[in-house]
Enzyme design. Structure first.
Site, PDB file in Angstrom:
ATOM      1  N   HIS A  82       0.826  -1.214   0.000  1.00  0.00           N
ATOM      2  CA  HIS A  82       0.000   0.000   0.000  1.00  0.00           C
ATOM      3  C   HIS A  82       0.858   1.260   0.000  1.00  0.00           C
ATOM      4  O   HIS A  82       1.955   1.296   0.558  1.00  0.00           O
ATOM      5  CB  HIS A  82      -0.993   0.002   1.167  1.00  0.00           C
ATOM      6  CG  HIS A  82      -0.394   0.010   2.538  1.00  0.00           C
ATOM      7  ND1 HIS A  82      -0.053   1.170   3.199  1.00  0.00           N
ATOM      8  CD2 HIS A  82      -0.105  -1.004   3.393  1.00  0.00           C
ATOM      9  CE1 HIS A  82       0.412   0.872   4.393  1.00  0.00           C
ATOM     10  NE2 HIS A  82       0.402  -0.445   4.540  1.00  0.00           N
ATOM     11  N   ASP A  84      -0.193   4.429   1.070  1.00  0.00           N
ATOM     12  CA  ASP A  84      -0.437   5.430   2.107  1.00  0.00           C
ATOM     13  C   ASP A  84       0.337   5.118   3.372  1.00  0.00           C
ATOM     14  O   ASP A  84       0.805   3.997   3.591  1.00  0.00           O
ATOM     15  CB  ASP A  84      -1.929   5.542   2.412  1.00  0.00           C
ATOM     16  CG  ASP A  84      -2.488   4.293   3.087  1.00  0.00           C
ATOM     17  OD1 ASP A  84      -2.139   3.183   2.647  1.00  0.00           O
ATOM     18  OD2 ASP A  84      -3.289   4.425   4.036  1.00  0.00           O
ATOM     19  N   GLU A 176      -4.805   1.798   2.872  1.00  0.00           N
ATOM     20  CA  GLU A 176      -4.831   0.621   3.740  1.00  0.00           C
ATOM     21  C   GLU A 176      -4.885   1.020   5.202  1.00  0.00           C
ATOM     22  O   GLU A 176      -5.556   0.368   6.012  1.00  0.00           O
ATOM     23  CB  GLU A 176      -3.589  -0.241   3.476  1.00  0.00           C
ATOM     24  CG  GLU A 176      -3.600  -1.607   4.152  1.00  0.00           C
ATOM     25  CD  GLU A 176      -2.986  -1.630   5.547  1.00  0.00           C
ATOM     26  OE1 GLU A 176      -3.074  -2.670   6.216  1.00  0.00           O
ATOM     27  OE2 GLU A 176      -2.418  -0.599   5.978  1.00  0.00           O
TER      28      GLU A 176
END
Length: 406
Positions: A82, A84, A176
């Site tokens: 992910h 983020d 996520e």
């Protein structure tokens, strides 16, 4: 094995602020994640030789393919990380590179110290190259170490076409950390037999059990009158919130549980005499225990309303994700392959439950079994986060080993 661009790649990624925003309704929740995907990762994926590299605006995933070099290896395998980072300052991340020989590490000029007295896990890294924060931000190894590891493995394979490997799909997704990244994951587009999230912690982690998770939001309706004349008239919403909380098991909170123990976690409480709100997360591993927890919360609210002779406790209870063990244990192929590869590399597999969730939790229930591999991060989500370069290198080794297995 040592990989020339791994550290450089990782440092480039973490310096970009891709913090997600739980209050946004966009997908991804921050424009910085879109920019990271389109201006950094996509050109790099294309440059190293991935095919059909495409960004899906509908779910924020960047996907690419490395075609198979062997007809013998029939599996199609995916690797997912992910983009983020967690809810902690991610502006102006300035990593430190430390050749660790033991003792305390000063985190820049912040005044904070990364010490084995507070974090005994540091003692596992004597003689290794650590990347730390400067004490003012998180690092973002969760999960940019995973992205860097996947990208490095794909670059290595693309530049060594003589290595036999199966067809590989790569996916880099958003959000996520706020629990919604995989909600719109496109299983048909990703099209693999099984996948791995590269989103774990220390060397050897191999995880296929997660919490089952629910959210609980409560609204308490009070009745505010002057405190001097309040007898038998005032109903204090804040007191109702406290009464509810006091009826939950006191020893079933995050700070008092570990292993396979579940919990109730009060993470937000606000209000006035007139109205109060509290927010909880509910977590457990076994389905029967998960249901019991939810039923208890509802029963407490129902009993309070009955005693108050009106609906002053309003309940919003919703499931968030489920323990992916239920899916993966039906076919342990991805676990067995990863375990075999680690053992061949003299890495001891650490197969323990995740006291949390991953994108793989949701993706598994969508039809692609997706356990979790170590990515190297330690003390994640804060200023004391660090990662070992040597652990990251071994994560690349594991990825390379997995795609070469029949």
């Amino acid at each position: 094995m040592s990989y020339e661009k791994l550290l450089e790649r990782f440092l480039t990624y973490v310096k970009i602020n891709t913090r997600s925003n739980p209050n946004s309704t966009q997908t991804p929740t921050t424009q910085s994640q879109v920019d990271f995907a389109l201006t950094v990762l996509k050109p790099e994926m294309e440059a190293i030789g991935l095919k059909d590299v495409h960004y899906l605006p509908s779910n924020g995933y960047l996907v690419g393919t490395l075609p198979a070099t062997s007809d013998r290896l029939r599996h199609k395998i995916g690797f997912i990380s992910h983009m983020d980072t967690a809810d902690f300052n991610a502006e102006n991340i300035t990593p430190q590179i430390v050749d660790y020989k033991g003792g305390d590490i000063e985190l820049g000029d912040s005044g904070y110290i990364l010490s084995p007295k507070d974090f005994p896990n540091l003692n596992n890294y004597h003689g290794q190259t650590l990347i730390t924060t400067d004490g003012k931000t998180l690092l973002g190894a969760d999960d940019k170490s995973g992205i860097a590891e996947i990208m490095t493995a794909m670059e290595y394979l693309a530049s060594h076409p003589e290595i036999e490997h199966c067809e590989i799909r790569v996916g880099f997704g958003p959000d996520e950390e706020i629990g919604i990244g995989a909600d719109k994951f496109d299983v048909k587009d990703f099209d693999v037999d099984f996948a791995y999230t590269v989103d774990g912690g220390p060397l050897g982690e191999l995880q296929y059990e997660t919490f089952s998770a629910a959210g609980l939001e409560l609204t308490f309706e009070g009745r505010n009158v002057h405190p001097g004349t309040a007898k038998n008239q005032m109903i204090n919403a804040l007191q109702l919130a406290m009464d509810f909380h006091s009826q939950l098991p006191e020893n079933e909170r995050p700070e008092q549980t570990d292993g396979y123990q579940g919990f109730y976690h009060l993470y937000d409480l606000s209000g006035t005499v007139d109205q109060a709100k509290s927010s909880y997360i509910i977590r457990d591993f076994e389905e029967v225990d998960f249901l019991k927890r939810k039923h208890l919360a509802q029963d407490i609210a129902d009993n309070m309303n009955e005693a108050l002779q009106s609906e002053r406790v309003k309940v919003k209870l919703y499931d968030q994700y489920y323990n992916m063990k239920k899916v993966i244990e039906k076919d342990m192929t991805p676990i067995n392959i990863a375990k075999e590869v680690m053992e061949e590399l003299d890495i001891k597999p650490i197969i323990e439950p995740i006291r949390g969730g991953t994108d793989g939790s949701k993706i598994s229930f969508m039809g692609i079994p997706t356990p979790n591999l170590f990515a190297g991060g330690e003390n994640m989500h804060g200023r004391f986060e660090f990662v070992s370069l040597q652990t990251m290198e071994k994560a690349v080794d594991v990825i390379l080993g997995i795609v070469a297995k029949d």
